[in-house]
Design a protein around this motif. Sequence first.
Motif, PDB file in Angstrom:
ATOM      1  N   MET A   1       0.860  -1.147  -0.054  1.00  0.00           N
ATOM      2  CA  MET A   1      -0.060  -0.122   0.155  1.00  0.00           C
ATOM      3  C   MET A   1       0.977   1.111   0.065  1.00  0.00           C
ATOM      4  SD  MET A   1      -2.919   1.061   2.711  1.00  0.00           S
ATOM      5  CE  MET A   1      -4.258   0.035   2.172  1.00  0.00           C
ATOM      6  N   SER A   2       0.572   2.049  -0.978  1.00  0.00           N
ATOM      7  CA  SER A   2       1.567   3.005  -1.108  1.00  0.00           C
ATOM      8  C   SER A   2       1.205   4.358   0.227  1.00  0.00           C
ATOM      9  CB  SER A   2       1.197   4.058  -2.360  1.00  0.00           C
ATOM     10  OG  SER A   2      -0.123   4.596  -2.243  1.00  0.00           O
ATOM     11  N   PHE A   3       2.187   5.347   0.285  1.00  0.00           N
ATOM     12  CA  PHE A   3       1.860   6.332   1.144  1.00  0.00           C
ATOM     13  C   PHE A   3       0.773   7.121   1.023  1.00  0.00           C
ATOM     14  CE2 PHE A   3       2.551  10.831   2.092  1.00  0.00           C
ATOM     15  CZ  PHE A   3       2.730  10.935   3.353  1.00  0.00           C
ATOM     16  N   ALA A   4       0.286   7.292  -0.388  1.00  0.00           N
ATOM     17  CA  ALA A   4      -1.126   8.156  -0.480  1.00  0.00           C
ATOM     18  C   ALA A   4      -2.187   7.346   0.080  1.00  0.00           C
ATOM     19  CB  ALA A   4      -1.077   8.185  -1.954  1.00  0.00           C
ATOM     20  N   HIS A   9      -6.475   6.813   4.344  1.00  0.00           N
ATOM     21  CA  HIS A   9      -7.130   6.051   5.143  1.00  0.00           C
ATOM     22  C   HIS A   9      -6.920   6.768   6.601  1.00  0.00           C
ATOM     23  CE1 HIS A   9      -8.263   2.657   3.052  1.00  0.00           C
ATOM     24  NE2 HIS A   9      -7.341   2.810   2.285  1.00  0.00           N
ATOM     25  N   LYS A  10      -5.668   7.348   7.010  1.00  0.00           N
ATOM     26  CA  LYS A  10      -5.451   7.928   8.359  1.00  0.00           C
ATOM     27  C   LYS A  10      -6.342   9.143   8.441  1.00  0.00           C
ATOM     28  CE  LYS A  10      -1.822  10.722  10.608  1.00  0.00           C
ATOM     29  NZ  LYS A  10      -0.626  11.189  10.740  1.00  0.00           N
ATOM     30  N   GLU A  11      -6.592  10.212   7.225  1.00  0.00           N
ATOM     31  CA  GLU A  11      -7.290  11.258   7.189  1.00  0.00           C
ATOM     32  C   GLU A  11      -8.698  10.913   7.245  1.00  0.00           C
ATOM     33  OE1 GLU A  11      -5.806  13.376   3.729  1.00  0.00           O
ATOM     34  OE2 GLU A  11      -4.033  13.648   4.861  1.00  0.00           O
ATOM     35  N   ALA A  12      -9.179   9.923   6.670  1.00  0.00           N
ATOM     36  CA  ALA A  12     -10.432   9.463   6.694  1.00  0.00           C
ATOM     37  C   ALA A  12     -10.750   9.000   8.156  1.00  0.00           C
ATOM     38  CB  ALA A  12     -10.712   8.306   5.809  1.00  0.00           C
ATOM     39  N   ARG A  13     -10.022   8.266   9.000  1.00  0.00           N
ATOM     40  CA  ARG A  13     -10.263   8.004  10.183  1.00  0.00           C
ATOM     41  C   ARG A  13     -10.476   9.129  10.926  1.00  0.00           C
ATOM     42  NH1 ARG A  13      -6.681   4.002   8.865  1.00  0.00           N
ATOM     43  NH2 ARG A  13      -4.985   5.126  10.280  1.00  0.00           N
ATOM     44  N   LEU A  14      -9.682  10.242  10.710  1.00  0.00           N
ATOM     45  CA  LEU A  14      -9.623  11.473  11.725  1.00  0.00           C
ATOM     46  C   LEU A  14     -10.900  12.181  11.424  1.00  0.00           C
ATOM     47  CD1 LEU A  14      -6.125  12.646  11.229  1.00  0.00           C
ATOM     48  CD2 LEU A  14      -6.991  12.264  13.520  1.00  0.00           C
ATOM     49  N   ALA A  15     -11.196  12.395  10.011  1.00  0.00           N
ATOM     50  CA  ALA A  15     -12.503  12.971   9.740  1.00  0.00           C
ATOM     51  C   ALA A  15     -13.707  12.276  10.470  1.00  0.00           C
ATOM     52  CB  ALA A  15     -12.676  13.051   8.196  1.00  0.00           C
ATOM     53  N   PHE A  16     -13.685  11.021  10.041  1.00  0.00           N
ATOM     54  CA  PHE A  16     -15.005  10.089  10.747  1.00  0.00           C
ATOM     55  C   PHE A  16     -14.774  10.253  12.665  1.00  0.00           C
ATOM     56  CE2 PHE A  16     -16.879   6.451  12.480  1.00  0.00           C
ATOM     57  CZ  PHE A  16     -18.112   6.161  11.950  1.00  0.00           C
ATOM     58  N   LYS A  70      -1.603  15.840   5.310  1.00  0.00           N
ATOM     59  CA  LYS A  70      -0.309  15.934   4.605  1.00  0.00           C
ATOM     60  C   LYS A  70      -0.674  16.138   3.203  1.00  0.00           C
ATOM     61  CE  LYS A  70       2.918  14.001   7.614  1.00  0.00           C
ATOM     62  NZ  LYS A  70       2.759  13.027   8.565  1.00  0.00           N
ATOM     63  N   PRO A  71      -0.009  17.066   2.141  1.00  0.00           N
ATOM     64  CA  PRO A  71      -0.345  17.170   0.857  1.00  0.00           C
ATOM     65  C   PRO A  71       0.220  15.651   0.302  1.00  0.00           C
ATOM     66  CG  PRO A  71       1.494  18.674   1.588  1.00  0.00           C
ATOM     67  CD  PRO A  71       0.774  17.858   2.605  1.00  0.00           C
ATOM     68  N   VAL A  72      -0.421  15.189  -0.637  1.00  0.00           N
ATOM     69  CA  VAL A  72      -0.242  13.993  -1.436  1.00  0.00           C
ATOM     70  C   VAL A  72      -0.305  14.306  -2.793  1.00  0.00           C
ATOM     71  CG1 VAL A  72      -0.799  11.700  -1.639  1.00  0.00           C
ATOM     72  CG2 VAL A  72      -1.053  12.449   0.678  1.00  0.00           C
ATOM     73  N   ASP A  73       0.760  13.850  -3.783  1.00  0.00           N
ATOM     74  CA  ASP A  73       0.626  14.007  -4.928  1.00  0.00           C
ATOM     75  C   ASP A  73      -0.166  12.795  -5.511  1.00  0.00           C
ATOM     76  OD1 ASP A  73       1.072  14.868  -7.830  1.00  0.00           O
ATOM     77  OD2 ASP A  73       3.343  13.999  -7.674  1.00  0.00           O
TER      78      ASP A  73
END
Length: 83
Positions: A1-4, A9-16, A70-73
Amino acid sequence: MSFAFKQAHKEARLAFGLTLFYLCGWCLCAYFAPERAGVFGFPLWFELACFYLPVLFIVVTAITIHYFFKPVDLDEASKENSE
């Protein structure tokens, strides 16, 4: 699984988590506030749930985004998947 994807997934868990925290805060303000008038003349539960809590969560969300998101390309992630 890539960094992006890990970051997404981390940001989705935080938003939830923020969503659940806001819902709990709204319920606490709406159902457990004393029955009296607030500063603006509305019932206190209404002022807490509809004026103060949203302002608080705008600040909490801004802090969360600043420190945890974090910004992701996304172009790199799509190139990895196509290979």
